[in-house]
Design a protein around this motif. Structure first.
Motif, PDB file in Angstrom:
ATOM      1  N   GLY A 147       8.106   5.296 -11.222  1.00 28.81           N
ATOM      2  CA  GLY A 147       6.675   5.043 -11.269  1.00 28.81           C
ATOM      3  C   GLY A 147       6.104   4.836  -9.879  1.00 28.81           C
ATOM      4  N   ALA A 148       5.103   3.973  -9.789  1.00 25.99           N
ATOM      5  CA  ALA A 148       4.413   3.767  -8.513  1.00 25.99           C
ATOM      6  C   ALA A 148       5.333   3.234  -7.425  1.00 25.99           C
ATOM      7  CB  ALA A 148       3.227   2.829  -8.699  1.00 25.99           C
ATOM      8  N   ALA A 149       6.403   2.521  -7.806  1.00 24.30           N
ATOM      9  CA  ALA A 149       7.305   1.947  -6.803  1.00 24.30           C
ATOM     10  C   ALA A 149       7.944   3.009  -5.922  1.00 24.30           C
ATOM     11  CB  ALA A 149       8.389   1.119  -7.486  1.00 24.30           C
ATOM     12  N   GLY A 150       8.135   4.219  -6.455  1.00 19.30           N
ATOM     13  CA  GLY A 150       8.721   5.292  -5.664  1.00 19.30           C
ATOM     14  C   GLY A 150       7.767   6.433  -5.390  1.00 19.30           C
ATOM     15  N   ARG A 151       6.500   6.236  -5.730  1.00 20.99           N
ATOM     16  CA  ARG A 151       5.516   7.316  -5.601  1.00 20.99           C
ATOM     17  C   ARG A 151       4.265   6.856  -4.863  1.00 20.99           C
ATOM     18  NH1 ARG A 151       6.987  11.271  -9.164  1.00 20.99           N
ATOM     19  NH2 ARG A 151       4.916  12.186  -9.224  1.00 20.99           N
ATOM     20  N   ASN A 152       4.394   5.791  -4.050  1.00 21.74           N
ATOM     21  CA  ASN A 152       3.232   5.273  -3.329  1.00 21.74           C
ATOM     22  C   ASN A 152       3.218   5.795  -1.896  1.00 21.74           C
ATOM     23  OD1 ASN A 152       4.614   3.142  -1.529  1.00 21.74           O
ATOM     24  ND2 ASN A 152       5.344   2.575  -3.571  1.00 21.74           N
ATOM     25  N   GLY A 153       2.320   5.247  -1.081  1.00 21.46           N
ATOM     26  CA  GLY A 153       2.137   5.745   0.272  1.00 21.46           C
ATOM     27  C   GLY A 153       3.110   5.224   1.298  1.00 21.46           C
ATOM     28  N   GLY A 154       3.987   4.287   0.905  1.00 25.44           N
ATOM     29  CA  GLY A 154       4.987   3.797   1.838  1.00 25.44           C
ATOM     30  C   GLY A 154       4.458   2.805   2.851  1.00 25.44           C
ATOM     31  N   PHE A 155       3.532   1.930   2.424  1.00 28.17           N
ATOM     32  CA  PHE A 155       2.973   0.898   3.295  1.00 28.17           C
ATOM     33  C   PHE A 155       3.558  -0.457   2.910  1.00 28.17           C
ATOM     34  CE2 PHE A 155       0.168   4.267   4.004  1.00 28.17           C
ATOM     35  CZ  PHE A 155      -0.808   3.980   4.944  1.00 28.17           C
ATOM     36  N   LEU A 156       3.925  -1.239   3.903  1.00 33.96           N
ATOM     37  CA  LEU A 156       4.301  -2.636   3.689  1.00 33.96           C
ATOM     38  C   LEU A 156       3.258  -3.495   4.389  1.00 33.96           C
ATOM     39  CD1 LEU A 156       8.188  -2.573   4.210  1.00 33.96           C
ATOM     40  CD2 LEU A 156       6.923  -2.659   2.055  1.00 33.96           C
ATOM     41  N   LEU A 157       2.334  -4.025   3.601  1.00 29.92           N
ATOM     42  CA  LEU A 157       1.192  -4.765   4.134  1.00 29.92           C
ATOM     43  C   LEU A 157       1.275  -6.219   3.711  1.00 29.92           C
ATOM     44  CD1 LEU A 157      -1.644  -2.223   3.221  1.00 29.92           C
ATOM     45  CD2 LEU A 157      -0.258  -2.305   5.309  1.00 29.92           C
ATOM     46  N   ALA A 158       1.096  -7.115   4.667  1.00 29.68           N
ATOM     47  CA  ALA A 158       1.065  -8.538   4.352  1.00 29.68           C
ATOM     48  C   ALA A 158      -0.218  -8.876   3.605  1.00 29.68           C
ATOM     49  CB  ALA A 158       1.177  -9.361   5.626  1.00 29.68           C
ATOM     50  N   GLY A 159      -0.141  -9.931   2.789  1.00 33.79           N
ATOM     51  CA  GLY A 159      -1.319 -10.377   2.064  1.00 33.79           C
ATOM     52  C   GLY A 159      -1.450  -9.734   0.702  1.00 33.79           C
ATOM     53  N   LEU A 160      -2.592  -9.959   0.085  1.00 34.17           N
ATOM     54  CA  LEU A 160      -2.909  -9.426  -1.235  1.00 34.17           C
ATOM     55  C   LEU A 160      -3.734  -8.151  -1.097  1.00 34.17           C
ATOM     56  CD1 LEU A 160      -3.782 -12.815  -2.941  1.00 34.17           C
ATOM     57  CD2 LEU A 160      -1.712 -11.450  -3.291  1.00 34.17           C
ATOM     58  N   ALA A 161      -4.179  -7.615  -2.240  1.00 35.84           N
ATOM     59  CA  ALA A 161      -4.927  -6.362  -2.214  1.00 35.84           C
ATOM     60  C   ALA A 161      -6.238  -6.499  -1.438  1.00 35.84           C
ATOM     61  CB  ALA A 161      -5.198  -5.900  -3.642  1.00 35.84           C
ATOM     62  N   LYS A 162      -6.931  -7.608  -1.603  1.00 35.87           N
ATOM     63  CA  LYS A 162      -8.167  -7.808  -0.850  1.00 35.87           C
ATOM     64  C   LYS A 162      -7.824  -8.232   0.575  1.00 35.87           C
ATOM     65  CE  LYS A 162     -11.115  -8.750  -4.813  1.00 35.87           C
ATOM     66  NZ  LYS A 162     -12.196  -9.582  -5.387  1.00 35.87           N
ATOM     67  N   PHE A 163      -8.657  -7.825   1.521  1.00 30.29           N
ATOM     68  CA  PHE A 163      -8.409  -8.154   2.913  1.00 30.29           C
ATOM     69  C   PHE A 163      -8.404  -9.671   3.115  1.00 30.29           C
ATOM     70  CE2 PHE A 163     -10.492  -3.856   3.451  1.00 30.29           C
ATOM     71  CZ  PHE A 163      -9.299  -3.206   3.735  1.00 30.29           C
ATOM     72  N   TYR A 164      -7.759 -10.107   4.181  1.00 34.71           N
ATOM     73  CA  TYR A 164      -7.486 -11.525   4.352  1.00 34.71           C
ATOM     74  C   TYR A 164      -8.743 -12.379   4.308  1.00 34.71           C
ATOM     75  CZ  TYR A 164      -5.557 -15.870   6.130  1.00 34.71           C
ATOM     76  OH  TYR A 164      -5.187 -17.185   6.264  1.00 34.71           O
ATOM     77  N   HIS A 165      -9.805 -11.976   4.988  1.00 33.35           N
ATOM     78  CA  HIS A 165     -11.013 -12.800   5.002  1.00 33.35           C
ATOM     79  C   HIS A 165     -11.655 -12.865   3.619  1.00 33.35           C
ATOM     80  CE1 HIS A 165     -12.274  -8.697   5.563  1.00 33.35           C
ATOM     81  NE2 HIS A 165     -13.558  -9.000   5.485  1.00 33.35           N
ATOM     82  N   GLN A 166     -11.483 -11.826   2.815  1.00 30.75           N
ATOM     83  CA  GLN A 166     -11.991 -11.861   1.448  1.00 30.75           C
ATOM     84  C   GLN A 166     -11.183 -12.842   0.595  1.00 30.75           C
ATOM     85  OE1 GLN A 166     -11.495  -7.575   0.893  1.00 30.75           O
ATOM     86  NE2 GLN A 166     -13.697  -7.396   0.566  1.00 30.75           N
TER      87      GLN A 166
END
Length: 364
Positions: A57-76
Motif C-alpha cells: 500500500g502507501a507504505a511502499g508507494r509514497n514519495g520517499g520523504f522522512l519529515l519531522a512533525g505531523l501533516a500540518k506544518f509546525y507553526h500550524q
C-alpha cells in the motif's frame, strides 16, 4: 509498479489454516512492521497479515520523504494543538528519523528537505514556519536556490520506503514473527482474525492500515477519509535536485534518486473530488498535470513508472489511534505524511498492547 520496486522480493506465503499468537498485527507497512519489531523486543508472539505484499500500500508507494512533525506544518500545529504538544511531537519524530537511519542505513539519505513557495502568500507562510521552528530550537534555514525560495530543514531525509519495509520484514521473520501476504482480514475481533483460508487466534489485534481504514472499520466513518495520491518517475537525468522538495503547500513534491531518476508526485487538488476515492490506479487527468509539472521543471526524460496509493486524511491532521472494538486497536489517518509518525505510533501502540505504557507517549 512504483519506482522503488526492483522486482527482487521473493514474497511470503498466504495464511493457510489456523495459528495462535498473543497479538495479531494487520498491515505490513511501516507502522505495522514497527509495531511487530516492538512486540518482538518485548517478548510477545506475533502474527502479521497483509492483503497485499509487504508494503504493497502507501507504505511502499509514497514519495520517499522522512519529515519531522505531523501533516500540518509546525507553526500550524503550535497554533492548533499548543506549543508543548507540538514541541514534543516534533522532537519525537526527529528521534524516530535517527532511529530509522540506524535501523536501515542502506535505505535512508539524510540530506534534509526543502519547502518551496509557489506564491507570495506561501513564502510568507514559510517565514512563519521558519520562525516557529527556530523559536523552539529546531533546525531550519531560509533557502533561496534553483528550486525557488522557502526554507531548508536539514534534519529531514529521503529514503526508499519499499527497501526499508522489506528489510524490516525479513528481520522480523528471523526474530520469530510469522508474516503472511495476500491474506486480507475479512473479520476482526479481539480474539480472532479471519482470512480467506485461515484464522489467527489471539488475545489482541492491532490494525495498522492507513488508506481504506474506514472500509475495514465502519465505526471510523466521518473521522477519516481516503484519498488517492499519484506519482510518476522518469529515466535518469542529470542531477538537479540534491534534496527532496515540497512545493505549493505540499501539493507538489519530488526527489531525485541516487541513480538520477526523478520521482514526482502530487496534483491531487487538480483531480478535484475524484481523488477522494479508494481506487488506487493512476488517473489520466492527474497524470497529465504531473507531466506538465515535469515539463515546467525542465525534465524531458521518458516516463518509466506511474503509480498511485490510498492514504487516509483526518480533519485535525492528527492520526487515528482508537480501540474500535474490544481488544482491537486501529492506527492510521496520517494525512499524507505517515512515514515517520506512523512508525512512531506503531511502536507506541505495540507497547500499549503488550501492557507497557512508557512515560512520554504522545498519542495514547
Amino acid at each position: 509498479m512504483p519506482v522503488w520496486d526492483d522486482g527482487n522480493w521473493p514474497g511470503l506465503p498466504s495464511l493457510e489454516g489456523d495459528l495462535e499468537a498473543e497479538i495479531c498485527v494487520v498491515g505490513l507497512g511501516g507502522s505495522g512492521l514497527a509495531a511487530i519489531h516492538e512486540l518482538l523486543r518485548l517478548g510477545r508472539s506475533v502474527a502479521g497479515l497483509d492483503a497485499a505484499p509487504v508494503a504493497g500500500g502507501a507504505a511502499g508507494r509514497n514519495g520517499g520523504f522522512l519529515l519531522a512533525g505531523l501533516a500540518k506544518f509546525y507553526h500550524q500545529t503550535v497554533a492548533e494543538q499548543g506549543r508543548d504538544f507540538a514541541r514534543r511531537v516534533y522532537q519525537a519524530t526527529l528521534e524516530q528519523i535517527a532511529r530509522m537511519k540506524e535501523e536501515t542505513p542502506e535505505a535512508i539519505r539524510q540530506v534534509g528537505s526543502l519547502r518551496i513557495a509557489a506564491s507570495a502568500d506561501e513564502l510568507q507562510d514559510c517565514e512563519a514556519h521558519l520562525h516557529a521552528l527556530r523559536a523552539d530550537g529546531f533546525p531550519a534555514e531560509p533557502y533561496s536556490g534553483p528550486e525557488g525560495e522557502g526554507l531548508l530543514i536539514p534534519s529531514d531525509a529521503a529514503f526508499n520506503p519499499l527497501l526499508r519495509c522489506r528489510t524490516l520484514a525479513e528481520r522480523a521473520l528471523q526474530a520469530g514473527a510469522r508474516l503472511f501476504e495476500y491474506s486480507p482480514a475479512l473479520r476482526v475481533s479481539g480474539r480472532e482474525v479471519q482470512t480467506p483460508r485461515g484464522r489467527v487466534h489471539c488475545q489482541k489485534v492491532l490494525v495498522a492500515v492507513d488508506g481504506k481504514l474506514e472500509r475495514l472499520f465502519p465505526e471510523l466513518e466521518g473521522q477519516i477519509r481516503t484519498a488517492r495520491l499519484q506519482m510518476l518517475a522518469t529515466a535518469p537525468v542529470e542531477v538537479r535536485f540534491t534534496r527532496p522538495v515540497y512545493r505549493r503547500w505540499g501539493y507538489d513534491y519530488w526527489q531525485q534518486l541516487p541513480d538520477g531518476r526523478l520521482a514526482l508526485g502530487g496534483m491531487r487538488d487538480a483531480g478535484g473530488e475524484e481523488e477522494w476515492t479508494t481506487q488506487d490506479a493512476p488517473s489520466e487527468k492527474v497524470q497529465q498535470h504531473l507531466e506538465r509539472l515535469l515539463a515546467q521543471l525542465g525534465i524531458q526524460a521518458p516516463i518509466t513508472h506511474r503509480w498511485a496509493a490510498s492514504v487516509a486524511y483526518t480533519q485535525t491532521g492528527l492520526p487515528i489511534v482508537e480501540e474500535v472494538r474490544p481488544a482491537v486497536w486501529a492506527i492510521g489517518g496520517y494525512s499524507g505524511t505517515g512515514n515517520v509518525v506512523g512508525a512512531l505510533l506503531g511502536r507506541e501502540a505495540a507497547a500499549m498492547l503488550a501492557g507497557v505504557r512508557p512515560s512520554g507517549t504522545l498519542f495514547l
